[in-house]
Design a protein around this motif. Structure first.
Motif, short mmCIF file in Angstrom:
data_model
loop_
_atom_site.label_atom_id
_atom_site.label_comp_id
_atom_site.label_asym_id
_atom_site.label_seq_id
_atom_site.Cartn_x
_atom_site.Cartn_y
_atom_site.Cartn_z
N GLN A 168 50.44 3.24 137.08
CA GLN A 168 50.07 3.62 138.33
C GLN A 168 48.74 4.46 138.54
N GLY A 195 54.84 -8.01 138.99
CA GLY A 195 55.26 -7.16 139.90
C GLY A 195 54.80 -5.80 139.63
N PRO A 196 55.30 -4.70 140.46
CA PRO A 196 54.90 -3.21 140.31
C PRO A 196 55.40 -2.89 139.09
N GLU A 217 56.62 0.07 138.30
CA GLU A 217 58.02 0.81 138.16
C GLU A 217 59.16 -0.43 138.18
N ASP A 218 59.05 -1.60 138.86
CA ASP A 218 59.87 -2.42 138.80
C ASP A 218 60.26 -3.34 137.57
N VAL A 219 59.01 -3.64 137.18
CA VAL A 219 59.16 -4.72 135.70
C VAL A 219 58.78 -4.20 134.43
N TYR A 263 57.37 -6.90 129.90
CA TYR A 263 57.81 -7.07 131.12
C TYR A 263 58.12 -8.85 131.16
N GLU A 310 59.57 -2.07 131.25
CA GLU A 310 60.90 -1.64 130.82
C GLU A 310 60.49 -1.19 129.04
N ALA A 318 54.90 3.09 133.16
CA ALA A 318 54.79 2.76 134.53
C ALA A 318 53.94 3.76 135.38
#
Length: 325
Positions: free
Chosen positions: A310, A10-11, A13-15, A6, A17, A306
């Motif tokens: 969670q 951030g969340p 699922e957003d950051v 990352y 990769e 991700a």
């Protein structure tokens, strides 16, 4: 190599990769480990989310996770070449470093790769660096525990469950707190208190004929301070590795002082070398004996990072979420 990374907080699922990175090269005193499993701890999730006070990105790109296990595939100068091929578990993989264990390979100091017995799986080895070592240190940093009575709060948690086992292995009487019958079974402890339906202090004092406990392994110092003070014996120790309900709790100083209580606020990342070697040796011995039971929660592979983060954030899993690599 493939890695999860990352570039901003951030969340998940957003950051997070999945990226390609150059394979690492072992430097002086280092080894390169081919990661077979990477463990996700709450601290990894909080760090990625920017939840730490005053958090700023220390590196332009971060590969998360401090715990993992795998096989040494190369060594740098100053490291015995015979370590190549050795199965290992890893500690502090991403502590004050940019690149952790959420990758196919990691280069790190040789001492941070500890021999993993053949009897122990890589997924199980990915649970040791933070949960198992925290449990050991909280229990044993203040000396032997044989014939002591120990309260482990949150015995169904990843640290608490190991602490219940390790306390029993050390010859202590173990009492733990849980919130459901399912969690009582998961903790493995023979004696437990349901903190949702019972008064913890009164129940533990009743269980110990009014004597209380010698030591407490504490999961939430602020939330449990009053109960802990009521049931800890004079001269006892409270070893706390978290205070999530209140980060700056008001301390009942004189209450603890007049009982001559030692408060040990601990973080496993900061263990001194002597203590860590002691812990590694004891964990290794227990592993060789098959004495520890591990709670591994399969989280998939690197591409599922991700969703796995969670799972940790949801807080309803029983064990360490581990990704296969």
């Amino acid at each position: 190599m493939k890695a999860i990374a990352y570039r901003n907080f951030g969340p998940a699922e957003d950051v997070l990769e999945l990226i390609d990175m150059p394979d690492p090269v072992a430097g002086l005193g280092e080894v390169v480990v081919q990661i077979k499993a990477t463990g996700i701890n709450p601290s990894d999730v909080k760090l990625r989310g920017g939840a730490r006070p005053g958090a700023v990105m220390q590196h332009p790109l971060v590969i998360p996770h401090s715990d993992g296990a795998g096989v040494i595939v190369s060594v740098g100068s100053g490291v015995d070449p015979s370590r190549v091929g050795e199965r290992v578990w890893i500690w502090n993989g991403q502590w004050q470093r940019a690149f952790g264990t959420a990758a196919e390979y990691i280069a790190l100091p040789s001492e941070q790769a500890v021999t993993l017995p053949d009897i122990t799986s890589f997924a199980e080895g990915a649970c040791f660096g933070i949960p198992a070592m925290t449990a050991w240190y909280a229990l044993y940093a203040d000396g032997p525990i044989a014939d002591k009575t120990i309260l482990v709060t949150g015995g169904a948690g990843t640290v608490g469950r190991y602490a219940c086992q390790m306390a029993a292995l050390g010859g202590a009487r173990v009492i733990t707190t849980i919130s459901t019958q399912k969690k009582a079974v998961h903790s493995g402890a023979k004696e437990f208190v349901n903190y949702r339906t019972q008064n913890v202090a009164e129940t533990v004092l009743d269980m110990t004929d009014g004597a209380g406990v010698d030591r407490i392994v504490e999961v939430d110092f602020a939330a449990n301070q009053d109960a802990s003070l009521a049931l800890i014996r004079p001269g006892g120790t409270i070893a706390s590795y978290s205070s999530v309900s209140q980060m700056r709790p008001e301390l009942d100083f004189y209450g603890f002082m007049f009982k001559n209580i030692r408060l040990h606020m601990l973080i496993v990342y900061q263990l001194d070398a002597v203590a860590r070697r002691r812990g590694e040796a004891q964990l290794s011995e227990w592993l060789k004996q098959g004495a520890l039971n591990h709670a591994v929660v399969p989280g998939g592979h690197l591409a599922n990072a991700a969703a796995a983060h969670q799972m940790v954030e949801a807080g309803d899993k029983l064990g360490t979420v581990v990704l296969e690599v």
